[in-house]
Write a protein that holds these residues in place. Structure first.
Motif, PDB file in Angstrom:
ATOM      1  N   ALA A 794     -29.063 -47.271  -0.808  1.00 51.86           N
ATOM      2  CA  ALA A 794     -30.325 -47.958  -1.079  1.00 51.86           C
ATOM      3  C   ALA A 794     -31.051 -48.226   0.234  1.00 51.86           C
ATOM      4  O   ALA A 794     -32.267 -48.048   0.335  1.00 51.86           O
ATOM      5  CB  ALA A 794     -30.064 -49.257  -1.837  1.00 51.86           C
ATOM      6  N   THR A 798     -34.574 -46.645   1.026  1.00 55.35           N
ATOM      7  CA  THR A 798     -35.676 -47.560   1.278  1.00 55.35           C
ATOM      8  C   THR A 798     -36.299 -47.278   2.640  1.00 55.35           C
ATOM      9  O   THR A 798     -37.526 -47.246   2.778  1.00 55.35           O
ATOM     10  CB  THR A 798     -35.178 -49.016   1.231  1.00 55.35           C
ATOM     11  OG1 THR A 798     -34.425 -49.182   0.041  1.00 55.35           O
ATOM     12  CG2 THR A 798     -36.332 -49.983   1.252  1.00 55.35           C
ATOM     13  N   LEU A 802     -40.001 -46.180   3.167  1.00 58.74           N
ATOM     14  CA  LEU A 802     -40.874 -47.061   3.945  1.00 58.74           C
ATOM     15  C   LEU A 802     -41.612 -46.270   5.023  1.00 58.74           C
ATOM     16  O   LEU A 802     -42.829 -46.369   5.169  1.00 58.74           O
ATOM     17  CB  LEU A 802     -40.022 -48.153   4.599  1.00 58.74           C
ATOM     18  CG  LEU A 802     -40.636 -49.532   4.641  1.00 58.74           C
ATOM     19  CD1 LEU A 802     -40.818 -50.056   3.229  1.00 58.74           C
ATOM     20  CD2 LEU A 802     -39.741 -50.467   5.444  1.00 58.74           C
ATOM     21  N   SER A 835     -42.077 -45.476  -3.744  1.00 56.68           N
ATOM     22  CA  SER A 835     -41.009 -45.849  -2.819  1.00 56.68           C
ATOM     23  C   SER A 835     -39.763 -46.269  -3.577  1.00 56.68           C
ATOM     24  O   SER A 835     -38.645 -45.866  -3.248  1.00 56.68           O
ATOM     25  CB  SER A 835     -41.447 -46.996  -1.922  1.00 56.68           C
ATOM     26  OG  SER A 835     -42.685 -46.712  -1.351  1.00 56.68           O
ATOM     27  N   LEU A 836     -39.966 -47.077  -4.603  1.00 59.28           N
ATOM     28  CA  LEU A 836     -38.823 -47.537  -5.395  1.00 59.28           C
ATOM     29  C   LEU A 836     -38.112 -46.348  -6.032  1.00 59.28           C
ATOM     30  O   LEU A 836     -36.887 -46.264  -6.049  1.00 59.28           O
ATOM     31  CB  LEU A 836     -39.292 -48.505  -6.476  1.00 59.28           C
ATOM     32  CG  LEU A 836     -39.588 -49.912  -5.975  1.00 59.28           C
ATOM     33  CD1 LEU A 836     -40.094 -50.788  -7.107  1.00 59.28           C
ATOM     34  CD2 LEU A 836     -38.331 -50.514  -5.357  1.00 59.28           C
ATOM     35  N   ALA A 839     -36.039 -44.629  -3.425  1.00 53.18           N
ATOM     36  CA  ALA A 839     -34.823 -45.381  -3.118  1.00 53.18           C
ATOM     37  C   ALA A 839     -33.817 -45.230  -4.247  1.00 53.18           C
ATOM     38  O   ALA A 839     -32.621 -45.024  -4.012  1.00 53.18           O
ATOM     39  CB  ALA A 839     -35.169 -46.847  -2.877  1.00 53.18           C
ATOM     40  N   THR A 843     -30.124 -43.466  -4.023  1.00 53.48           N
ATOM     41  CA  THR A 843     -28.918 -44.188  -4.412  1.00 53.48           C
ATOM     42  C   THR A 843     -28.155 -43.413  -5.483  1.00 53.48           C
ATOM     43  O   THR A 843     -26.938 -43.256  -5.409  1.00 53.48           O
ATOM     44  CB  THR A 843     -29.293 -45.583  -4.941  1.00 53.48           C
ATOM     45  OG1 THR A 843     -30.252 -46.154  -4.049  1.00 53.48           O
ATOM     46  CG2 THR A 843     -28.090 -46.477  -5.007  1.00 53.48           C
TER      47      THR A 843
END
Lengths: 865, 204
Positions: A794, A798, A802, A835-836, A839, A843
């Motif tokens: 994660a 992230t 970012l 972005s989420l 991530a 993961t």
């Protein structure tokens, strides 16, 4: 045993034993090659199809197009006459006009703005207009109308209904399926309707102020060379403002356009391939680490480092070749879908076929990438000492910055520039591409180093152990943080940049949302129709804005020189700026019809950048050179015409000569839907010239907008009403389709990113397994191990997201600022969602490929002793 | 492959297991520690039948009652010495992990080096950190697999002395697997393995 023989045998034996480890090398280049082959092969097919269907693009051998009826141009008449004389009966002529007009369907009481085309019998002589029902094209000449299917839906009309166009009415015979030489996208900006040319006069829509294109199509006997005729007459016709086109012109234009499109889409594919190169480099790097013992042993037994390097390079090449071949296969499958993605842009039917050229280029580039990216990490072999067999050292060999390494780096950089240059067809653009890609990579690389530093220095000491361990993994020895952030970040950067650019482009066009903006435009309003329009608008409660006059005109003289003379010379006389302007650009500005206005106030979407605004007081009558009227010229057109403040012009306004002097240049924000003009005259000169009017209104209720369009179609038939909401939707759909095509290609970058991610995870697997089993021996449950891994991935995802979004925001801003020249705002929520998603994807992929950490029994920690 | 091995070990005892390579020492250790499951037979640890527990339950059991010291130290390279000692306590969610860790590091003579990473420590120091980690949960039993195998004589002796001292102080049962007969002789009881069977079981 010869050296070459030994090296190949060594390569083969190692490959046979550990092909599983090498699979990553295959996967890394696969997606990139697939994308390249797909796009290049598609472009080749397109080119072949355009060549094969070239005559159908025009439907004729030659066409003459002009804003004025062709029979008013002596040059054009003379040409047609002479061709008819030479060619005799085999020459056929068909006339056509096209213009924007309102159609009205009495049965449903609805009206729409359409593109009207009139055609003479015979056209097209080449190719075929496909209709539904089939074979009804000829019924045009019997007085029927054939329309775009979208119009039937929009009006709720059915075949057999009567459509009213101006003062004439036509029964609907059916709809067009495909018109040769026209892309489906064309109907987005107004449905096309086709009627017989001889019935068009009855509509009474060709009166003053209407923007009408007149085209004459010619079919020539094979004994006449259309291209030669066009070249011989082009200059004279240009001077008479008649454009001549041949099949070859059309074909070349289209081929050029699609080659460019293909080249740029190919760049996106190239990015995927280069990311794959990154994956190759990291896979080779880890391979060397894993084989350190056996390499040291080989060196001990007398193999030179050169031999070992070549043996490994051969393995990388073999796997790269396999990946390239598989990728080419995948690309050939994919290219079947490209015509679907791009269908609306294509004026020809694309025949999908194998393109050996595209396959060869794709495989060659894949192989080259695999090789050139493998060399750099392979050089580390030179640092592995034979002594390592005796004294096991777990530290990875550190390559020194020697000349071989510098050479490899230089070869790599040159390759990237070269590949890009080949793909775009320009060294400069290739270098730009490589440089901007390089900057993005460097930023991502710095960011990943920063992440490692932050994880080491500032990881929260008081955080739960599982979190701390997960974050600590980011800077573990042999971590893959850099590779993952680079690969994933780059793919995400591309996608996010596209997204921000698209969002910003579309936002500027959003008229519905901006309450103060007009959403209805009425143009071609005649002087005596202003009252009618005003009444119709007031009836719907709309605020009526002032009527803006429009005076059509052409340039007659610039600084005392006849525009014909300027044509003849191929440009203006000013020597200081005569550099490399080809005729298409600047001459067009002399030739075009200007639709100018006169007013004393400056509009909200414009500002004076040079000179002074003339204000409301009449400045001059323009009737003689001694009494010129002041004009303000839009900056870009002024540049095209090479005008300066104080320059004199003579305008031909419907036959009258108006003298003018340039007193200011304006910058205009064309993205705003306002009536804006290239040239604005000071009040006092054009008030009595023949003119039509345009006005804007805001009518919120779409039903009311329909009623306005209907009422005007009935009561002022020649007034064209444009619903800007529809224009905006059309633009959105066009931009959406362009973006979809690019996004389709960008997906490959992300796919490669995922492969590289899996590779990166696989390469640090032995470490993960050791730690996982150790922790489980010490009493960690599987859930705890999973949570540690989840934190690590994660954090990686992230960080990549970012950095990618920050970079993309910057790129989006730069694009808006310098390319689209529009204002910029950050689409925060969608970017956050992206972005989420990234991530989460990282993961998920990370955990999925680490599952066997959990499968190993903890006993292995003892066995590994 | 082990066959027909039956023995009981009293709490607080000190057992050494010796035998040549391939005699089944590691397999036996794995079974005793609950890292592996026997195909037949039972292993009781602290009165609990390991065969009745699943993988995660055995992990939780190890976490509370079993300590390990390995030949190659097996520290987590990304954690400091103190953090490595804390790992079992933190996995268990125990309070005061840091204080316990500092105390134990003091006991093994590394009080000043808690903030160092494994790569900054010598082999002997790393193994002393591992010993501190093994005792951090005050386990009922501690398994040491060739703990001095990678150390020189002086360092090896320090590590063994520390383990024996803690064994005495905490009442921990100590199981030591080794090649080193001299080392094995320090145990109160020695089991000699060969080809998967106990060939001698001597108490001193």
């Amino acid at each position: 045993m010869t050296s070459a023989g030994f090296v190949t045998r060594l390569a083969w034996r190692e490959m046979r034993a550990s092909w599983r480890r090498l699979v990553l090398l295959t996967g890394a280049v696969l997606a990139g090659v697939a994308a390249l082959v797909a796009i290049n092969s598609f472009t080749d097919n397109l080119r072949t199809s355009v060549a094969a269907q070239a005559q159908a693009l025009l439907g004729a051998d030659l066409s003459l197009r002009s804003r004025a009826p062709l029979d008013t141009s002596t040059v054009a008449i003379a040409l047609v006459d002479s061709l008819t004389r030479i060619g005799g009966d085999e020459v056929a002529v068909a006339n056509s006009v096209s213009f924007a007009g309102m159609v009205y369907l009495p049965s449903s009481n609805t009206a729409r703005l359409v593109q009207v085309r009139s055609v003479d019998p015979g056209w097209p002589w080449y190719g075929e207009v496909r209709t539904a029902p089939a074979g009804i094209w000829e019924r045009l000449q019997g007085g029927a109308i054939i329309v775009d299917p979208s119009l039937l839906t929009a009006l709720g009309a059915e075949v057999g209904d009567t459509l009213v166009l101006g003062d004439a009415s036509y029964p609907i015979a059916g709809s067009v399926v495909n018109v040769p030489g026209e892309a489906g996208l064309q109907s987005a900006f107004g449905a096309r309707v086709f009627v017989a040319h001889r019935s068009i006069a009855a509509t009474n829509l060709l009166g003053f102020g209407a923007r009408v294109d007149h085209t004459t199509f010619l079919r020539l006997p094979t004994t006449l060379d259309a291209q030669a005729i066009a070249e011989a007459n082009r200059d004279r016709l240009d001077a008479a403002r008649v454009r001549i086109r041949t099949v070859a012109d059309d074909r070349d234009n289209l081929t050029d356009a699609f080659t460019r499109l293909g080249n740029y889409l190919g760049l996106v594919a190239l990015i995927a391939l280069l990311l794959g190169g990154l994956g190759t480099a990291s896979a080779v790097h880890v391979l060397i680490r894993q084989r350190m013992d056996s390499i040291a042993m080989l060196r001990c037994l007398g193999a030179t480092s050169g031999q070992v390097i070549v043996a490994h390079l051969l393995q990388a090449l073999a796997m790269g070749l396999l990946g390239s071949v598989l990728g080419a296969g995948a690309g050939l499958v994919l290219q079947q879908f490209l015509p679907v993605v791009l269908a609306d842009f294509l004026p020809v039917d694309v025949e999908v076929a194998l393109s050996p050229r595209a396959i060869a280029i794709g495989v060659a580039l894949g192989l080259w990438t695999a090789g050139v990216f493998a060399v750099l990490p392979l050089l580390a072999i030179r640092a592995i000492s034979p002594l390592a067999t005796l004294r096991r050292n777990t530290d990875p060999p550190r390559a020194r910055w020697e000349w071989r390494r510098l050479l490899a780096v230089a070869a790599l950089a040159a390759s990237v520039v070269g590949l890009a240059a080949v793909q775009v067809g320009s060294l400069v653009e290739g270098a730009w591409f490589a440089a901007s890609g390089g900057v993005a990579l460097v930023v991502l690389w710095l960011a990943s180093l920063g992440l490692i530093r932050v994880a080491r220095r500032y990881a929260p000491r008081r955080a739960p152990y599982l979190v701390r361990q997960g974050l600590a993994n980011l800077h573990r020895p042999g971590n893959q943080t850099v590779t993952v952030v680079l690969a994933l970040g780059f793919g995400a950067f591309l996608l996010t940049t596209l997204f921000t650019a698209q969002a910003n482009l579309l936002r500027d066009l959003r008229v519905e949302a901006a309450v103060d903006r007009a959403n209805l435009v009425m143009f071609d309003i005649q002087t005596d129709q202003r009252a009618v329009v005003e009444r119709v608008l007031r009836a719907e409660g709309a605020t009526v804005q002032p009527f803006t006059p429009i005076v059509p005109m052409r340039i007659a003289e610039v600084n005392g020189e006849d525009v014909g003379v300027i044509f003849g010379r191929g440009g203006p006389a000013r020597a200081d700026s005569a550099e490399g302007d080809d005729d298409g650009g600047s001459l067009w500005a002399y030739r075009r019809e200007y639709r100018s206005t006169y007013r004393g106030d400056i509009g909200p979407a414009e500002r004076v950048v040079e000179g002074e605004w003339f204000g409301s007081a009449p400045s001059g009558s323009g009737r003689s050179a001694d009494d010129p009227v002041a004009i303000s010229v839009e900056r870009d057109v002024g540049t095209e015409l090479q005008l300066q403040l104080g320059d004199r012009m003579v305008w031909n306004v419907q036959g009258a000569r108006i003298h003018a002097v340039v007193t200011s240049f304006r910058e205009v924000d064309w993205a705003r839907f306002e009536p804006n003009f290239f040239v604005i005259f000071a009040p006092g000169a054009l008030e009595r010239a023949p003119q039509s009017f345009v006005t804007l209104a805001r009518v919120d209720d779409p039903l009311a907008r329909g009623r306005v369009q209907r009422a005007l179609a009935e009561r002022a038939a020649n007034v064209a009403t444009v619903d800007l909401g529809e224009v905006q939707r059309a633009l959105e759909s066009v931009i959406g389709k362009v973006v979809a095509a690019i996004r389709f290609m960008a997906i490959f970058s992300l796919a490669t990113g995922a492969v590289v991610l899996m590779g990166a995870i696989a390469t640090s697997r032995w470490q993960r397994i050791r730690e996982g089993t150790l922790l489980r021996t010490l009493g960690a449950t599987r859930g705890q191990v999973i949570r540690i891994l989840a934190v690590e991935y994660a954090a990686l995802g992230t960080a990549a997201a970012l950095v990618a979004t920050t970079l993309a925001a910057t790129a989006g801003w730069a694009l808006s600022r310098w390319v689209f020249e529009a204002s910029f705002s950050l689409p925060l929520l969608p970017m956050l969602a992206l972005s989420l998603a990234l991530a989460a994807l990282t993961t998920a992929v990370g955990l999925w490929s680490s599952l066997d950490v959990l499968k190993r029994p903890p006993l292995e920690v003892l066995r590994a002793e | 492959m082990l066959k027909d091995i039956t023995f009981a070990l009293e709490a607080g005892g000190f057992l050494s297991i010796v035998g040549p390579s391939g005699s089944g020492k590691t397999t036996l250790l794995g079974l005793l520690a609950g890292l592996d499951q026997p195909t037949r037979g039972r292993v009781l640890l602290d009165g609990i039948d390991l065969g009745t527990l699943d993988e995660d339950q055995r992990a939780v059991l190890r976490r509370g009652r079993v300590g390990f010291v390995f030949q190659s130290f097996q520290l987590v390279p990304t954690l400091t010495a103190r953090e490595n000692v804390q790992v079992p306590l933190e996995l268990a969610g125990a309070d005061g992990a840091a204080a316990t860790a500092d105390d134990l590091l003091e006991r093994v003579g590394l009080g000043a080096r808690g903030h160092h990473y494994p790569s900054q420590l010598s082999g002997g120091e790393q193994q002393r950190v591992a010993v501190a980690r093994a005792f951090s949960t005050r386990p009922a039993i501690l398994f040491a697999d060739e703990p001095t195998g990678n150390l020189d004589g002086a360092n090896g002796a320090t590590v063994i002395d520390t383990m024996i001292a803690l064994n005495a102080e905490y009442g921990t049962t100590l199981v030591l697997v080794t090649h080193d007969l001299e080392l094995a002789a320090r145990a109160r009881r020695t089991i000699r393995l060969a080809d998967g069977a106990v060939v001698a079981d001597t108490a001193r």
